[in-house]
Write a protein that holds these residues in place. Structure first.
Motif, short mmCIF file in Angstrom:
data_model
loop_
_atom_site.label_atom_id
_atom_site.label_comp_id
_atom_site.label_asym_id
_atom_site.label_seq_id
_atom_site.Cartn_x
_atom_site.Cartn_y
_atom_site.Cartn_z
N THR B 116 1.38 -0.93 0.21
CA THR B 116 -0.05 0.26 0.06
C THR B 116 0.87 0.42 0.17
OG1 THR B 116 -0.41 0.28 2.36
CG2 THR B 116 -1.73 -0.61 0.94
N ARG B 117 0.49 2.14 0.22
CA ARG B 117 0.85 3.97 -0.10
C ARG B 117 2.40 4.15 0.86
NH1 ARG B 117 -2.63 7.98 1.51
NH2 ARG B 117 -0.58 9.73 1.36
N ASN B 118 1.65 4.27 2.45
CA ASN B 118 2.53 4.10 3.35
C ASN B 118 3.71 2.88 2.95
OD1 ASN B 118 1.57 1.85 4.06
ND2 ASN B 118 0.15 2.26 5.77
N GLY B 119 4.29 2.80 2.56
CA GLY B 119 5.02 2.08 1.79
C GLY B 119 4.90 -0.15 3.27
N ARG B 120 3.36 0.40 3.74
CA ARG B 120 3.59 -1.83 4.78
C ARG B 120 2.77 -2.44 3.06
NH1 ARG B 120 3.02 -0.78 10.34
NH2 ARG B 120 4.01 0.83 10.65
N PHE B 121 2.72 -3.63 4.09
CA PHE B 121 2.14 -4.37 3.40
C PHE B 121 0.47 -4.81 3.83
CE2 PHE B 121 5.82 -5.11 0.41
CZ PHE B 121 5.92 -5.55 -0.67
N ALA B 122 0.06 -4.52 3.39
CA ALA B 122 -1.62 -5.18 3.67
C ALA B 122 -2.05 -6.86 4.27
CB ALA B 122 -2.40 -4.64 2.89
N LYS B 123 -2.58 -6.61 5.21
CA LYS B 123 -2.45 -8.14 5.01
C LYS B 123 -3.19 -8.99 4.00
CE LYS B 123 -5.18 -8.19 9.92
NZ LYS B 123 -6.61 -8.49 9.85
N ASP B 230 -5.93 4.01 -1.68
CA ASP B 230 -5.14 5.19 -1.33
C ASP B 230 -5.01 6.62 -1.93
OD1 ASP B 230 -3.63 3.03 0.05
OD2 ASP B 230 -2.38 2.34 -1.48
N ALA B 231 -5.48 6.67 -3.12
CA ALA B 231 -5.94 7.77 -3.65
C ALA B 231 -6.82 8.56 -3.60
CB ALA B 231 -6.02 7.35 -5.14
N VAL B 232 -8.14 8.18 -2.65
CA VAL B 232 -9.00 8.87 -2.29
C VAL B 232 -8.25 9.11 -1.09
CG1 VAL B 232 -11.07 9.16 -0.85
CG2 VAL B 232 -10.47 7.57 -2.95
N PHE B 234 -5.06 9.69 -0.08
CA PHE B 234 -3.80 11.10 -0.49
C PHE B 234 -4.72 12.88 -0.75
CE2 PHE B 234 -2.89 13.21 -4.38
CZ PHE B 234 -1.12 13.38 -4.31
N LEU B 235 -6.50 12.16 -1.43
CA LEU B 235 -7.24 13.06 -1.59
C LEU B 235 -7.42 13.95 -0.87
CD1 LEU B 235 -8.83 12.37 -5.29
CD2 LEU B 235 -6.72 13.92 -4.86
N ARG B 236 -7.52 13.35 1.05
CA ARG B 236 -8.14 13.68 1.32
C ARG B 236 -6.89 14.14 2.85
NH1 ARG B 236 -12.74 11.88 3.90
NH2 ARG B 236 -11.69 11.60 5.71
N GLU B 237 -5.53 13.53 2.04
CA GLU B 237 -4.88 14.17 3.22
C GLU B 237 -4.31 15.97 2.18
OE1 GLU B 237 -1.12 11.84 3.04
OE2 GLU B 237 -2.83 10.14 4.30
N LYS B 238 -4.70 16.03 1.45
CA LYS B 238 -4.02 17.14 0.20
C LYS B 238 -4.74 18.10 1.13
CE LYS B 238 -2.17 17.97 -3.74
NZ LYS B 238 -2.60 17.64 -4.89
N LEU B 239 -6.54 17.56 1.40
CA LEU B 239 -6.67 18.67 1.87
C LEU B 239 -7.17 18.84 3.06
CD1 LEU B 239 -10.07 17.67 -0.36
CD2 LEU B 239 -9.72 19.69 -0.37
N GLY B 240 -6.64 18.16 3.79
CA GLY B 240 -6.10 18.26 5.09
C GLY B 240 -7.61 18.27 6.08
N LEU B 241 -8.06 16.78 5.42
CA LEU B 241 -9.27 16.05 6.62
C LEU B 241 -9.09 14.79 7.09
CD1 LEU B 241 -11.24 16.10 2.89
CD2 LEU B 241 -11.56 17.59 5.29
N VAL B 242 -7.26 14.46 6.83
CA VAL B 242 -6.71 13.14 8.48
C VAL B 242 -6.24 14.12 8.83
CG1 VAL B 242 -5.89 11.46 7.34
CG2 VAL B 242 -6.97 12.63 5.92
N GLY B 243 -6.43 14.01 10.32
CA GLY B 243 -6.12 13.65 11.87
C GLY B 243 -4.09 13.53 11.67
N GLU B 244 -4.25 13.52 12.57
CA GLU B 244 -2.46 13.34 12.61
C GLU B 244 -2.24 11.18 12.52
OE1 GLU B 244 0.43 14.92 12.99
OE2 GLU B 244 -0.55 16.17 12.19
N GLY B 245 -3.60 11.39 13.95
CA GLY B 245 -3.51 9.42 13.88
C GLY B 245 -3.73 8.63 12.38
#
Lengths: 482, 338
Positions: B116-123, B230-232, B234-245
């Motif tokens: 996945t996008r964060n460089g980890r592997f999904a289950k 991941d794309a969604v 990513f867009l949420r992060e760009k919009l600042g809709l995702v919190g720190e955690g």
């Protein structure tokens, strides 16, 4: 709302959202009283929210006809919505009984009546808080249309399952079109706050009139309410069998009871039709699973990983044996809990929500205490048979398991049910019913105690099939119930 | 008295308890770290090379090398399987069904790893296949030929295993009642065509099973799903809709300054459709393709469809990652109109 009460003509429209049930209805207190104090306050805040207040206007001073008897009432009407909101915030801040919140709602701010929609919201809130309050049956939506000519030629590029794209408003409209000639209904659709589900609450009356003349009690009759839940992104539908709850809660006249059942059947039959579109017909099929717990249904017939791998295969659903390929530790040296926790990067929130508490609870049962070789062997066998399922508090507690055994009593290889075998003399088929708060967990416990032989028990005892009703022959579930 | 004691525990005791708990957590963390380090060390090249050099004298049981030999071996095997998992994404393994009814038949497991996008592997996803003796396939290669059948899997329900199976792993005469109904698409078709063309069935059963194709398509679908999610995200992060955690923000979000978007989220778990809300009440929805292209978009405001924004969402190549940039550009160019 402005409709004069005197004109009553049968229509095919649905019951309006703003149809008010008189606040003095005693059963209203009861149905609101099911909710916790916090839930009631949350509801009141939702109703008073800027976006919703138009649908649920509270009783304000401007609504009052005369300036009299204001002091006689325990709850003077507020001047503005802001003031009403403040009243509930005060209730929020101080501790107290939920009674006062109910009274404030019914006798104070909504003394002119609770609308059907408010009642529906309260019921759904209760459902969110108590996911095991109803018995649900899982049905599968399958497509019955088939006109894809080039099927055998080039493979289609669309592998998505037969999940109907549901637009809630359209769906309710077409459902209304299906059942309106027969049933008068009120619909309420909402996404669950805690589970990846969309609830549809249908309240049915057998009156063709817009404002039925029946007693107001009828609106809180739970046997007239049908719930349909649509889990996100998967071809299943859950319905509440209200017949069982209805028989308990409504000891009313028999004609009404049969009537509601007919109404329910009508509604159920029209759901697949309402989901269908031209060239895309759906039908509902039984999946032999009914359970009280919505998380159970989501785990066994849901969008997640565990739908098609249970029992011994639940180690795959939880990815409990092998870790991420980036983990340098050999997988047999890592405990299953750690695997489950480590690979928690589920890609979606919804899945995360269902999985994370589940895994926490699942893993709690896997403990490694020093053991004698005998019980160690049994423990290993139990782990291999049950996987991660059924350990202490699995996420999928089946409350009932009906098994019909079709084996001849004389056949030699059916010795696993010792306590049952001596009761067989002549009957060719034998039905077993397990019920309890957690059937599979109980069987696992029995195996841990050495009462059930974990190596020889058939796979239906491990919950591998993920069903609550099954017909079994020679330890295998027959696909078609006979 | 007994009930009184747990009700109000000694504050000192409580403090000690929490301290003990935190120390235990620390110990666990360090132990884990140590194990990761040892495992990594064991799999490093020099250690593995040392092992492959002339065998160490195994006569002396107290020799440390002899004792770590199995460990090093296991670590080596594990790394190589990890390399396969990372490089190929799909690996196979045998699995033995513990059920007594299965008579100890070995099943074929396929494991699919998706990064996945964060460089980890999904289950990892698993498909467990069962070998089945094909019964009396008229056109098939005799009675002894074995066919594969999906037995269990952990693939999310919106990817239709039944459809994939019916195309890539066809079995003679089983398409009709494979129990799990979801294969309705294919089975119904057989019903339609069979009476008219009886030879069709023969042709159907003669089709070879293609396990590679099955796994390839399945993996492609899974990867596409993860990419969409991941794309969604990513867009949420760009919009600042995702919190720190990584979770949603606890407070109401302020709208994005340039585009006026207050909410952007995938419609369901499948993440095929994405829903956007603007601060001025417009709502939009767009459909993502498997390749990350916005296929279709609808934006509805108070005055009906907003075609300009729709064009901005689908236009310019339609990549989903740049949707926000296009929307920004559209807002800047069309600002006098709004």
């Amino acid at each position: 709302m402005a409709r004069p009460k005197t004109v009553r003509a049968p229509t095919t429209a649905s019951l309006p959202n703003n149809l008010r049930i008189p606040s003095s209805t005693p059963s209203l207190t009861k149905s609101l009283g099911k909710l916790s104090r916090q839930a009631l306050l949350d509801l009141a805040f939702t109703w008073l929210d800027d976006r919703n207040v138009a649908s649920f206007p509270p009783y304000l001073q401007t609504d009052e006809d005369g300036p009299d008897d204001d002091d006689a009432l325990p709850y003077p009407a507020g001047k503005t919505i802001e003031e009403v909101r403040q009243a509930y915030e005060d209730l929020q801040d101080r501790k107290g009984a939920k009674r006062e919140v109910i009274e404030r709602i019914l006798e104070g701010d909504w003394r002119h009546g609770i609308t059907l929609r408010q009642l529906a919201m309260a019921d759904l809130r209760y459902m969110d808080d108590h996911p095991a309050s109803l018995r649900w049956t899982a049905l599968e939506l399958s497509r019955t249309d088939t006109k894809r000519k080039n099927f055998n030629g080039l493979p289609p590029t669309d592998w998505s399952g037969s999940v109907p794209r549901m637009q809630s408003a359209t769906f309710v409209q077409s459902l209304q079109r299906e059942i309106s000639p027969l049933v008068k209904a009120h619909y309420h659709l909402a996404h669950s706050a805690t589970l990846p589900l969309t609830f549809l609450r249908i309240f049915v009356v057998d009156s063709p009139y817009q404002s039925p003349r029946q007693a107001a009690e009828i609106f809180t009759d739970s046997s007239r309410v049908i719930y349909v839940a649509f889990p996100d992104s998967c071809p299943y539908v859950y319905t509440s069998i209200a017949t069982s709850t209805g028989s308990k809660s409504a000891p009313s006249t028999s004609s009404v009871a049969t009537d509601t059942r007919t109404l329910q059947r009508l509604v159920r039959d029209s759901i697949p039709k309402a989901l269908s579109r031209p060239q895309e017909r759906f039908s509902l099929q039984a999946t032999s699973l009914a359970a009280k717990n919505l998380p159970t249904l989501l785990a066994l017939r849901g969008p997640g990983r565990s739908t098609a791998s249970n029992g011994a295969f639940s180690i795959f659903a939880d990815a409990a044996t092998e870790g991420s390929p980036l983990d340098p530790r050999p997988s047999n040296t890592v405990s299953p809990e750690e695997h489950i926790r480590a690979s928690h990067s589920g890609p979606t929130e919804g899945k995360e929500n269902t999985n994370s508490p589940a895994t926490k609870r699942r893993s709690s049962g896997i403990d490694t205490a020093p053991l004698s070789p005998d019980s160690k062997k049994r423990r290993l066998a139990i782990h291999s048979r049950f996987g991660t399922l059924g350990s202490s508090l699995a996420p999928a507690p089946l409350d009932r398991l009906d098994i019909r055994l079709l084996d001849k009593p004389g056949s030699s290889d059916e010795q696993y049910d010792d306590d049952v075998d001596d009761s067989i003399f002549t009957p060719p088929a034998l039905s077993l019913t397990f019920s309890g708060s957690h059937v599979i967990g109980g069987i696992r416990k029995l195996a841990e105690l050495g009462i059930v032989d974990p190596e020889r028990m058939p796979s239906w005892m491990t919950g591998e099939e993920g069903v609550s009703v099954a017909t079994v022959r020679l330890g295998r579930r027959l696909q078609k119930d006979i | 008295m007994a009930s009184h004691a747990p009700a109000s525990p000694d504050p000192e005791e409580e403090e000690l308890d929490s301290e003990i708990a935190s120390i235990r957590a620390e110990i666990r963390k360090l132990q884990k770290h140590k194990r990761i380090l040892t495992s990594s060390l064991l799999t490093t090249d020099p250690v593995q090379k040392l092992l492959r050099k002339p065998q160490p004298p195994t006569t002396n049981p107290t020799d440390p090398l002899t004792r770590i030999f199995p460990l090093v071996h296991a670590a080596g095997a594990h790394t190589s399987s990890n390399h396969h998992r990372i490089a190929f994404g799909a690996t196979a393994f045998p699995f033995k069904d513990p059920s007594p009814a299965a008579n100890g038949v070995t099943l074929l497991g396929v494991r699919i790893d998706v990064c996945t996008r964060n460089g980890r592997f999904a289950k990892p996803y698993y498909v467990i296949l069962q070998k089945e003796r094909s019964r009396a396939g008229p056109g098939a290669g005799g009675a002894d030929s074995k066919v594969l059948k999906v037995y269990r899997h952990t693939v999310p329900a919106f990817i239709s295993i039944a459809k994939l199976e019916s195309v890539y792993l066809p079995r003679p005469g089983v398409t009709r009642d494979n129990g799990d109904g979801a294969g309705g698409g294919s089975s119904g078709e057989d019903e339609d065509t069979e009476p008219a063309k009886p030879w069709k069935k023969g042709g159907n059963s003669a089709r070879k099973q293609d396990l590679r194709g099955f796994v390839r398509e399945l993996r492609r679908e899974l990867v596409a799903w993860h990419m969409r999610v991941d794309a969604v995200e990513f867009l949420r992060e760009k919009l600042g809709l995702v919190g720190e955690g990584g979770g949603p923000l606890p407070f109401d979000v302020s709208p994005d300054r340039d585009t006026g978007i207050v909410s952007l989220a995938a419609v369901a778990i499948e993440a095929r459709y994405v829903r956007i809300e603007w601060v001025d009440g417009r709502v939009g929805r767009f459909k993502l393709s498997n390749t990350g292209i916005v296929e279709r978009a609808v934006v509805i405001g108070d005055q009906g469809r907003d075609k300009k924004v729709e064009d901005a969402i689908t236009g310019g190549g339609g990549r989903v990652e740049t949707v926000l940039d296009r929307l920004r550009a559209e807002v800047l160019s069309g600002s006098p109109g709004r």
